[in-house]
Design an enzyme around this catalytic site. Structure first.
Site, PDB file in Angstrom:
ATOM      1  N   SER A   1       0.842  -1.200   0.000  1.00 35.33           N
ATOM      2  CA  SER A   1       0.000   0.000   0.000  1.00 35.33           C
ATOM      3  C   SER A   1       0.871   1.242   0.000  1.00 35.33           C
ATOM      4  O   SER A   1       1.970   1.242   0.549  1.00 35.33           O
ATOM      5  CB  SER A   1      -0.906   0.018   1.232  1.00 35.33           C
ATOM      6  N   ASP A   2       0.358   2.308  -0.647  1.00 38.08           N
ATOM      7  CA  ASP A   2       0.978   3.596  -0.381  1.00 38.08           C
ATOM      8  C   ASP A   2       0.698   3.920   1.081  1.00 38.08           C
ATOM      9  O   ASP A   2      -0.259   3.423   1.674  1.00 38.08           O
ATOM     10  CB  ASP A   2       0.416   4.681  -1.298  1.00 38.08           C
ATOM     11  N   TRP A   3       1.538   4.741   1.671  1.00 37.05           N
ATOM     12  CA  TRP A   3       1.505   4.951   3.108  1.00 37.05           C
ATOM     13  C   TRP A   3       0.208   5.653   3.526  1.00 37.05           C
ATOM     14  O   TRP A   3       0.040   6.850   3.304  1.00 37.05           O
ATOM     15  CB  TRP A   3       2.737   5.736   3.527  1.00 37.05           C
ATOM     16  N   GLY A   4      -0.710   4.876   4.116  1.00 32.94           N
ATOM     17  CA  GLY A   4      -1.988   5.425   4.553  1.00 32.94           C
ATOM     18  C   GLY A   4      -3.080   5.336   3.505  1.00 32.94           C
ATOM     19  O   GLY A   4      -4.089   6.042   3.606  1.00 32.94           O
TER      20      GLY A   4
END
Length: 751
Positions: free
Chosen positions: A229-232
């Site tokens: 995942s991209d962060w968040g």
């Protein structure tokens, strides 16, 4: 030990621990089974500085200074796949040298609109150019037992409302423009990992999009690597658990409360989520680990890597010098040794009594500003950074007098330790456009105005006293940055006024624009020498000085169209960029030069454009091979891969050659670009599309015959009804030149 053997020995808690962060850039190890955690780091311009597991304030030691590499935009400007491979290899070696397993690069999203704040991290507006550079880059990274993490999958083309904007794009446009580079990264380069985007796609977050992650990535492309995942970017437990996203990372410190942490553990225990969903994620992560030699019998042979080596610094320079683009030159450049030599000063009797230095006025904040520490997650701690001013002074020494003036005012920054941008990056609108009517913005404008007149006057004073005037302006990472789109294409800080004033003083003023995205240049007709320089790494100043002085012949080409003004762009006209909530890609396949040519809108500088200090002639086209193909037949999987279809000319549909000659007096490089135009098609097609290119280096008077191969895919378009790329019988025009606007050579073929 095999994947299934390990999986059987893992407890549910241990498996859960493997699929989410236990620190900002790492996952938890399973020590009892010898399974290490996965350590990641941001790219793509170098391995990011070291952070503690639970704080966005850097550790602050001296062991995380690294090689500052040119941005992907700069790399794309080289039009050189060999340099792309070497740049990837350098980045992978630095990442491994820093003890990283995954480098979060490259960014391969299409440049849909020039205002996107993150465009400097991306390659091009053209999917073919992105493919041909991203594939060797990824291969270079992964030679070092480091996983490339290609991002951001998919249709991630604006920063405004980046955490939630919902993008709608028709199937043909998706397949022809926005997916080819990702497919090539998976199928041709074998990227070990891929990062999902923040945005939504057709109503669903990319982190749990069945259409993107399951149907296309896993089922259609048979991808078995890890999706991070991209962060968040995650938004639910069940949705993400049941999708093909494998590892959740974020920017907050509540690691055990991530969606794939305790909430998932409880959901599995309650029977709300099948444990096999967890197993599938662990399999993909373990498979990546085996490929990286983190596990198994090959683990003792894993490469050690290295960083800050002389070879890496040289590579940064080699890329930087080929990335510089000469946009205009009316016999002003290069600044030859004869022009800059000491001039004798004589007395009344004609005797030489001293020598006069050539005076150069270097003006502009970007002449002395360093850029490595900005831009969002692209920020790094550079071992060093040669500014344009330093590069020129180093190159010329004491026999030339160089004076410097800042020229335009940039407000000072607040203490970065007060609030880290990444800590606030998940908050809606925090990273959006500032309110121009806010008290803070009003005070800022006043501060700038108060300093503008003083700095302008100082710049004009030194320009009047100089023999040569060089202006270095453009953008910085207040504008080219993650999390924020630009409000317009204009140069900030009153730079246009300054350029006009300098041209009034010296009509031969050399203008250098140092930026990651196109800007409007209302003075471009007046300027005689114009250089474009993307963020080009630690050796930017050295490379620029070498180009200015003629030690290097510029060979960069624009990897994107530079519109004359923002109002000329298709996204401005259809109003579908930078909106919150929902964005529809109404322009379809007509992105970049495809739009400008369709509507006959003349840009400031066309796609593929770039001048040289020498002249080239491209002529004598010859068709070597023309192979007919079936009508309305869907291309097979191998035919969709340029790598597989072009490595062997026997597989090419059309092979043609051209003669290239350096007709000038100095050695240089030219990029021969090959475009295909479909003259008879049942579907609307662009006027032409880039389908092949080659960069060739030639000595003065040297000529060479280049052979270019066009596979069947070069003539195909995506048919939504057939759900595949098809070709139709008919007449095609093959156009060759040194930019999209150069149509000197035309060859027609009937297929």
């Amino acid at each position: 030990m095999k994947i299934e053997d390990l999986l059987r020995q893992l407890t549910l808690q241990e498996k859960i621990d493997m699929i989410h962060g236990c620190g900002f850039f790492r996952t938890k190890a399973v020590e009892r089974l010898g399974i290490p955690g996965v350590v990641t780091s941001d790219g793509p311009m170098g391995v990011r500085m070291q952070f503690p597991d639970d704080s966005w304030i850097p550790v602050g030691e001296t062991d995380d200074y690294v090689t500052y590499s040119p941005s992907n935009s700069a790399l794309a400007a080289t039009w050189n796949p060999v340099l792309a491979y070497k740049s990837g290899k350098e980045l992978g070696e630095e990442a491994r040298g820093r003890g990283k397993d995954v480098i979060l690069a490259p960014g391969i999203n299409i440049k849909r609109d020039p205002l996107c704040g993150r465009n400097f991290e991306y390659f091009s507006e053209d999917p073919y150019l992105v493919e041909t550079l991203a594939v060797p880059f990824i291969k270079g990274v992964q030679e070092n037992d480091v996983a490339a993490c290609v991002k951001h999958f998919a249709v991630n083309n604006q920063e405004t409302d980046r955490m939630a904007v919902d993008t709608y794009v028709d199937e043909r446009t998706l397949r022809e423009i926005y997916l080819p580079a990702f497919r090539a990264a998976v199928k041709d380069a074998g990227s070990y990992s891929i990062m999902n985007a923040y945005n939504k796609f057709r109503g669903h977050f990319c982190s749990e999009s069945k259409e993107l992650l399951d149907n296309i990535l896993r089922d259609e492309w048979n991808y078995d690597g890890a999706v991070i995942s991209d962060w968040g970017s995650t938004h639910s437990t069940k949705g993400v658990a049941e999708s093909s996203m494998d590892m959740e990372m974020s920017v907050t410190t509540d690691f055990d409360d991530y969606y794939l942490a305790n909430p998932l553990l409880e959901a599995v225990q309650k029977g709300e989520v099948d444990e096999e969903c967890v197993n599938a994620k662990v399999r993909n992560i373990l498979r990546m680990m085996f490929r990286l030699k983190m596990l198994g019998s090959e683990a003792p042979t894993r490469k050690t890597g290295a960083y800050d080596t002389e070879e890496h610094r040289q590579q940064a320079y080699e890329t930087a010098k080929e990335a510089i683009i000469l946009l205009k030159n009316e016999k002003v450049l290069p600044l030859t040794e004869e022009r800059l030599a000491l001039q004798p000063v004589k007395n009344a009797q004609g005797e030489i009594i001293s020598a006069r230095k050539h005076k150069i006025a270097v003006i502009g904040h970007n002449a002395s500003h360093n850029h490595a520490s900005g831009g969002g997650s692209a920020e790094i701690k550079a071992l060093y950074e040669i500014s344009p001013l330093l590069g020129l002074k180093k190159a010329l020494g004491g026999n030339v007098e160089i004076t410097y003036a800042q020229g335009y005012y940039i407000p000072g920054k607040k203490n970065v330790n007060e609030v880290n941008w990444q800590e606030a990056s998940l908050e809606r609108r925090v990273m959006g456009q500032e309110d121009p009517d806010s008290e803070e913005q009003k005070a800022l404008r006043k501060e700038i105005e108060e300093n503008r007149e003083k700095l302008l006057r100082e710049a004009c004073e030194i320009a009047k006293d100089a023999d040569t005037v060089i202006f270095v302006g453009g953008l910085n990472h207040d504008y080219d940055t993650e999390g924020r789109d630009r409000a317009d294409m204009k140069l900030p800080y009153g730079q246009d006024e300054l350029v006009e004033a300098l041209l009034d003083i010296n009509t031969d003023t050399v203008v250098i624009i140092h930026a990651g995205s196109p800007v409007e240049m209302p003075w471009r007709d007046r300027v005689k020498a114009l250089i474009w320089c993307y963020f080009s790494g630690m050796e930017t100043g050295t490379a620029l000085a070498d180009v200015l002085l003629g030690r290097v012949n510029p060979s960069g080409k624009l990897p994107e169209t530079f519109p004359a003004r923002y109002e000329d762009t298709v996204t401005y006209k259809n109003g579908e960029f930078g909106k919150e909530g929902r964005v529809e890609y109404k322009e379809g396949i007509f992105v970049g030069y495809r739009y400008y040519e369709k509507e006959n809108v003349k840009p400031a500088f066309p796609f593929g454009y770039g001048l040289s200090y020498t002249d080239f002639r491209i002529d004598a086209p010859e068709l070597i091979k023309v192979t007919p193909f079936a009508d309305n037949e869907v291309l097979c999987d191998d035919e969709l891969s340029y790598g597989k279809s072009c490595d062997n000319k026997d597989n090419a549909c059309v092979v043609l050659s051209v003669q290239v000659k350096n007709t000038g007096a100095v050695a240089g490089a030219e990029v021969v670009q090959c475009y295909v135009s479909d003259l008879e098609c049942s579907a609307e097609r662009p006027v032409k599309e880039l389908k092949a290119y080659e960069k060739v280096f030639l000595e003065p008077g040297e000529s060479r015959r280049l052979s270019l191969s066009l596979p069947r895919r070069a003539f195909a378009f995506y048919d939504a009804e057939c759900r595949g790329f098809v070709t139709e019988h008919g007449e095609f025009e093959i156009i060759m030149g040194n930019s999209s606007a150069d149509e000197a050579l035309h060859t027609r073929v009937t297929l």
